[in-house]
Each structure stands twice: as C-alpha cells, then as structure tokens.
Design a protein around this motif. Sequence first.
Motif, PDB file in Angstrom:
ATOM      1  N   GLY A 124      18.277  44.938  26.330  1.00  0.00           N
ATOM      2  CA  GLY A 124      18.017  45.713  25.124  1.00  0.00           C
ATOM      3  C   GLY A 124      16.632  46.326  25.134  1.00  0.00           C
ATOM      4  O   GLY A 124      15.897  46.253  26.127  1.00  0.00           O
ATOM      5  N   SER A 125      16.267  46.890  24.012  1.00  0.00           N
ATOM      6  CA  SER A 125      15.055  47.691  23.896  1.00  0.00           C
ATOM      7  C   SER A 125      13.782  46.868  24.031  1.00  0.00           C
ATOM      8  O   SER A 125      13.729  45.699  23.644  1.00  0.00           O
ATOM      9  N   ARG A 126      12.753  47.526  24.562  1.00  0.00           N
ATOM     10  CA  ARG A 126      11.423  46.927  24.525  1.00  0.00           C
ATOM     11  C   ARG A 126      10.910  46.909  23.084  1.00  0.00           C
ATOM     12  O   ARG A 126      10.338  45.925  22.635  1.00  0.00           O
ATOM     13  N   ASN A 127      11.092  48.006  22.394  1.00  0.00           N
ATOM     14  CA  ASN A 127      10.703  48.089  20.983  1.00  0.00           C
ATOM     15  C   ASN A 127      11.942  47.800  20.142  1.00  0.00           C
ATOM     16  O   ASN A 127      12.798  48.658  19.960  1.00  0.00           O
ATOM     17  N   HIS A 128      12.020  46.583  19.651  1.00  0.00           N
ATOM     18  CA  HIS A 128      13.236  46.146  18.978  1.00  0.00           C
ATOM     19  C   HIS A 128      12.940  45.756  17.533  1.00  0.00           C
ATOM     20  O   HIS A 128      11.786  45.617  17.121  1.00  0.00           O
TER      21      HIS A 128
END
Length: 373
Positions: A124-128
Amino acid sequence: MTAPPSDQERAAMVALGLVNGVGHARRTTLLTACSTAYGALSAPFEFLRALPGISNPCATAIKTTSVAQGERVMREVESHGGTCLVPGDAAYPSILVNIPEPPGVLFALGRLELLDRLAVAVVGSRNHSTYGSDACRLIVQAAVGRGLCVVSGMARGLDAVAHLAALDYAGDTIGVLGNGFGVIYPAANRGLYERMRREGLLLTEFPPGNRPNAGSFQRRNRLISGLARVTVVVEAASGSGTLITVDAALSQGRDVMVVPGAITSPTSVGTNRLLRDGATPFLESDDLLAAYPEVRPTKAGTGTLAAKAEPPPALPLTLFERRVFQTLDRTPRHLDALIEVVGAPAAELLPALSALEMYGVARQEPGRRFLRA
C-alpha cells in the motif's frame, strides 16, 4: 536428484546472475549452450556473440565478469550474516521458478525456512491514512492467525505497518528490499531492518552496498507478488507505485484483493479504480482466508496488538494514548517510524508520547527515539 553446484560453479552463477542485461531468457540461452555458468563466463567472445539474443554489449558484459567477482560478492553477503541462493538450491523459493522473470541470484538474511511458507503480500501507500493502517493490521492479524507469512517491501508507510504488525502478532514476515544489504532505506526503518533480520527474513537480488533507484523498486515489486499466492492492496493513490505490484501479480497469475476506501480519500483513488475494473474486494478476513483453504488457525495471531503488555488500567490514558503505547516495545523506535505505524502526524503523536512519559510508561532517548519504560 541434482547434485549441488561446486563452489566454483556457485560463484559463477552468482556472477552471471548479476550481469547487467542478462535476464532469464539470455541466461537460459547461455546455460543451454555452455552447460554451466562457469562455461558461459569462460566462453570466447565470438562464440557468445553467435548465440541468439546475445548482442555485442551483452557479450562484452559477460566477458568482463569473472568467477572472482562472484566469490567477492559471496564473501560480502556472508559478512552481513546472509546467504546466496541460486536456482537449483534447496532453499531457492520454488514459487519463483515459473514467474516471467525469475531471479538468477537471491541474497537472504534471516530465517530461510520462511521461503517455504504459504504467503500473502500486503502492500500500500507510503502516505497512508489512519484507516489504511488499521485495515493493514486487520489483514495481517487474519493472515498470521492462519499461519501465513506476510510479504511486503520494507518501504515507509503501509509496508512498514505490515511488517511490524506481523512481528508484533508473533507471526512470520519477509521483507523484499530494493537495495543490497548494508543499505538502510529509508533510514527511519533501521529499527525494523534489525528486527527483521532477527525475527523474519530480508530478501534481495541486489548485492551488498547497492543503493536503490527507480528501476530497482520495479524489480523488487515482482518478487513481492511472486512470493505470495494473493496480493492485498490496502491503499493506493492514483499513479501509486503499489499499482506496479498489482500489474506484476496479474502477469504472474496471482490473485489480487483490494481494500475499498472512501471516494473522498486521495489514498484510495487507485484502489477504488481497481475495484471498479473488477478486482476482488477485501471486506472481511474470510475473503482472504478463502484463498487458503488448506490452512488452519494457529496460536500466533489469534490475539490483538493489545495482547502485548498493557499500561496500568488505573492510568487516565485516552484511547489514542493507549494505542501509541501498544506500538512501543523495549527497542527504541524513531519518531518517523512511529508515525508510519500509528498512522498519525507528529503533531498528534508527540503529545501522546509526552503523556506516556509523564506517567512513566515510556521514555525518550537521544535522536527522537522512544521505547517502553
């Protein structure tokens, strides 16, 4: 039963596996024509050049590679406590043999037995969002509760959340690196890196000291999906690198599951589009477990993260402060790593850490590192 390669042939296989421009197709051509990796490295230039698919630059790269280079890389890997794996080794993961571009050499650090385990990739995203980190932990808990190994990419963000949750649930996890051993990337994951080498497994196809670049992450992503039967995407913005892992999984014939997100959330744009285009939704644990009918519940993972030591109940902590406490252990963890795990900004996290310090259940060490008191 095929005999293991000699020391000389193993070094030659490592060296050949690291030659730029020699992928699976060219490697197969070379081994078919020359019988061994040592034979390929020893073959005359004109012979190599005459082989189908072997260009002048490729033949030149092979001729400038030596067994000694393979031996040097093997020594460097051993100095880090790691192991070199080449196709044909008993520990080489059989699940990677038939992917479109199987690695010619792998470097492993930690528990090699995890390569034989049924696995699920969680990415998933780094910025979550906080929702993303909560969903990630729920998925990992379900996986670990059935004895599945959790695979992810050791990046900041949800990769780190997945690895840490697996370890905290007393489960197994493999971290696939986009760099070589000895390079901690991102730097905030140093504590996770050390914990993974002790309790899990770090895996890479890059030699020690090799730093990451844009192309190395694409190569890493195909191994993440390749090691797992199912890849679960937690959050992904439009254009997120996570979607490269999805493409790799589909090209390998692997299943992909996607966590739905709010249509107002930028970090769910990519995932919601995958669902629109027909991806299987992850709505509850049984959705994932249906893909692993042969596994049964295990003791590990049947609890929650809160099953670790709790703060004294008499302390007037908020729910958020208790949650922050549950992410701490006896190993100092940098503030940046805590931000990734908790899924909250520093402006929210620091007051909670200060409250825990005030009550004597946490302490801070130099360098903005925090641990349980």
